[in-house]
Design a protein around this motif. Structure first.
Motif, mmCIF file in Angstrom:
data_model
loop_
_atom_site.group_PDB
_atom_site.id
_atom_site.type_symbol
_atom_site.label_atom_id
_atom_site.label_comp_id
_atom_site.label_asym_id
_atom_site.label_seq_id
_atom_site.Cartn_x
_atom_site.Cartn_y
_atom_site.Cartn_z
ATOM 1 N N ARG A 55 0.842 -1.207 0.000
ATOM 2 C CA ARG A 55 0.000 0.000 0.000
ATOM 3 C C ARG A 55 0.870 1.246 0.000
ATOM 4 O O ARG A 55 0.626 2.186 -0.770
ATOM 5 C CB ARG A 55 -0.922 -0.007 1.222
ATOM 6 C CG ARG A 55 -1.661 1.314 1.408
ATOM 7 C CD ARG A 55 -2.611 1.331 2.565
ATOM 8 N NE ARG A 55 -1.958 1.074 3.823
ATOM 9 C CZ ARG A 55 -2.600 0.886 4.962
ATOM 10 N NH1 ARG A 55 -3.919 0.903 4.993
ATOM 11 N NH2 ARG A 55 -1.949 0.659 6.072
ATOM 12 N N GLU A 56 1.886 1.260 0.847
ATOM 13 C CA GLU A 56 2.767 2.428 0.901
ATOM 14 C C GLU A 56 3.529 2.595 -0.415
ATOM 15 O O GLU A 56 3.744 3.718 -0.866
ATOM 16 C CB GLU A 56 3.729 2.321 2.083
ATOM 17 C CG GLU A 56 3.053 2.296 3.432
ATOM 18 C CD GLU A 56 2.138 3.483 3.690
ATOM 19 O OE1 GLU A 56 2.422 4.587 3.182
ATOM 20 O OE2 GLU A 56 1.138 3.305 4.396
ATOM 21 N N VAL A 85 11.808 6.447 -2.654
ATOM 22 C CA VAL A 85 11.605 5.459 -1.596
ATOM 23 C C VAL A 85 12.644 5.667 -0.494
ATOM 24 O O VAL A 85 12.304 5.648 0.691
ATOM 25 C CB VAL A 85 11.668 4.021 -2.167
ATOM 26 C CG1 VAL A 85 11.597 2.996 -1.065
ATOM 27 C CG2 VAL A 85 10.558 3.805 -3.178
ATOM 28 N N GLU A 86 13.898 5.855 -0.877
ATOM 29 C CA GLU A 86 14.953 6.119 0.109
ATOM 30 C C GLU A 86 14.653 7.384 0.907
ATOM 31 O O GLU A 86 14.834 7.418 2.123
ATOM 32 C CB GLU A 86 16.310 6.259 -0.588
ATOM 33 C CG GLU A 86 16.934 4.960 -0.989
ATOM 34 C CD GLU A 86 17.338 4.123 0.212
ATOM 35 O OE1 GLU A 86 17.795 4.681 1.232
ATOM 36 O OE2 GLU A 86 17.162 2.897 0.131
ATOM 37 N N GLU A 87 14.175 8.395 0.214
ATOM 38 C CA GLU A 87 13.838 9.654 0.884
ATOM 39 C C GLU A 87 12.694 9.453 1.878
ATOM 40 O O GLU A 87 12.728 9.974 2.997
ATOM 41 C CB GLU A 87 13.433 10.686 -0.178
ATOM 42 C CG GLU A 87 13.069 12.033 0.366
ATOM 43 C CD GLU A 87 12.618 12.968 -0.752
ATOM 44 O OE1 GLU A 87 11.594 13.641 -0.559
ATOM 45 O OE2 GLU A 87 13.293 13.001 -1.793
ATOM 46 N N ALA A 88 11.682 8.682 1.492
ATOM 47 C CA ALA A 88 10.547 8.422 2.391
ATOM 48 C C ALA A 88 10.980 7.596 3.597
ATOM 49 O O ALA A 88 10.483 7.809 4.709
ATOM 50 C CB ALA A 88 9.435 7.703 1.635
ATOM 51 N N LYS A 179 -10.260 3.806 -0.471
ATOM 52 C CA LYS A 179 -9.080 3.797 -1.343
ATOM 53 C C LYS A 179 -7.844 3.213 -0.677
ATOM 54 O O LYS A 179 -7.165 2.371 -1.251
ATOM 55 C CB LYS A 179 -8.779 5.205 -1.831
ATOM 56 C CG LYS A 179 -7.666 5.269 -2.846
ATOM 57 C CD LYS A 179 -7.299 6.677 -3.205
ATOM 58 C CE LYS A 179 -8.031 7.126 -4.412
ATOM 59 N NZ LYS A 179 -7.623 8.455 -4.869
ATOM 60 N N ASN A 180 -7.498 3.614 0.510
ATOM 61 C CA ASN A 180 -6.301 3.124 1.197
ATOM 62 C C ASN A 180 -6.635 2.347 2.465
ATOM 63 O O ASN A 180 -5.790 2.179 3.333
ATOM 64 C CB ASN A 180 -5.373 4.286 1.560
ATOM 65 C CG ASN A 180 -4.665 4.845 0.355
ATOM 66 O OD1 ASN A 180 -4.192 4.096 -0.482
ATOM 67 N ND2 ASN A 180 -4.604 6.148 0.261
#
Length: 185
Positions: A55-56, A85-88, A179-180
């Motif tokens: 989901r993420e 992705v690395e930043e998140a 939705k999520n």
């Protein structure tokens, strides 16, 4: 007259058979069901952790490309290679100072991107679907005649991640309110 009793080895053999049957009964009725329940609990928890990470990943994909994807391989490749992705994962909450990593660690304590594609129980791929909606618009001139009908196709505004083993689903293809949302939350 005195009757002769049964031989001792016959009773010993029957006691051994009774002990074996009691052991088997305890094993079948108590021990094995607990092992099965523990495995089932692990499969359920692990599968849900993987779906939360999917989901993420879908949300990060949507923030980068503007729509969701239905290709699990592309999503896994995105997780492995995207700087987003690395930043998140390295983001820190500005108010509390805590890490704001959207991904959860799996049961083994790691982030294993390759394992996200398959369920832990049956090793089948997760079902990943996106919606396709078509909107029609009728163009009418001043006299009331239909000039043309325009159609707009919108792909990937909603998604659905479903476990083939039956441990739940995330998202919905028809309802924006879900939705999520995970089915177990």
């Amino acid at each position: 007259m005195q009757q002769k009793g049964e031989p001792w080895y016959l009773h010993a053999g029957l006691y051994v058979i009774i002990l074996i049957l009691v052991y088997l009964l305890i094993r079948v009725a108590i021990v094995e069901p607990q092992e099965v329940m523990e495995k089932e609990k692990y499969f359920k928890a692990e599968s849900r952790l993987r779906m939360v990470n999917l989901r993420e990943a879908e949300n990060l994909w949507q923030s980068k490309f503007g729509k969701y994807t239905d290709k699990l391989d592309s999503l896994i490749t995105f997780l492995k290679s995207s700087p987003l992705v690395e930043e998140a994962m390295n983001k820190v909450d500005s108010i509390t100072g805590r890490p704001a990593n959207p991904f959860v660690k799996l049961s083994n304590g790691e982030y294993s991107w390759d394992s996200l594609a398959f369920t832990p129980k049956s090793h089948q791929p997760y079902t990943l679907k996106i919606d396709t909606s078509t909107n029609y618009d009728t163009v009418i001139d001043r006299r009331g005649k239909i000039v043309r009908i325009d159609s707009t196709i919108k792909i990937g505004s909603r998604y659905l991640i479903e476990d083939p083993d039956g441990y739940g689903k995330i998202g919905d293809l028809y309802n924006d309110a879900l939705k999520n949302t995970a089915s177990w939350e």
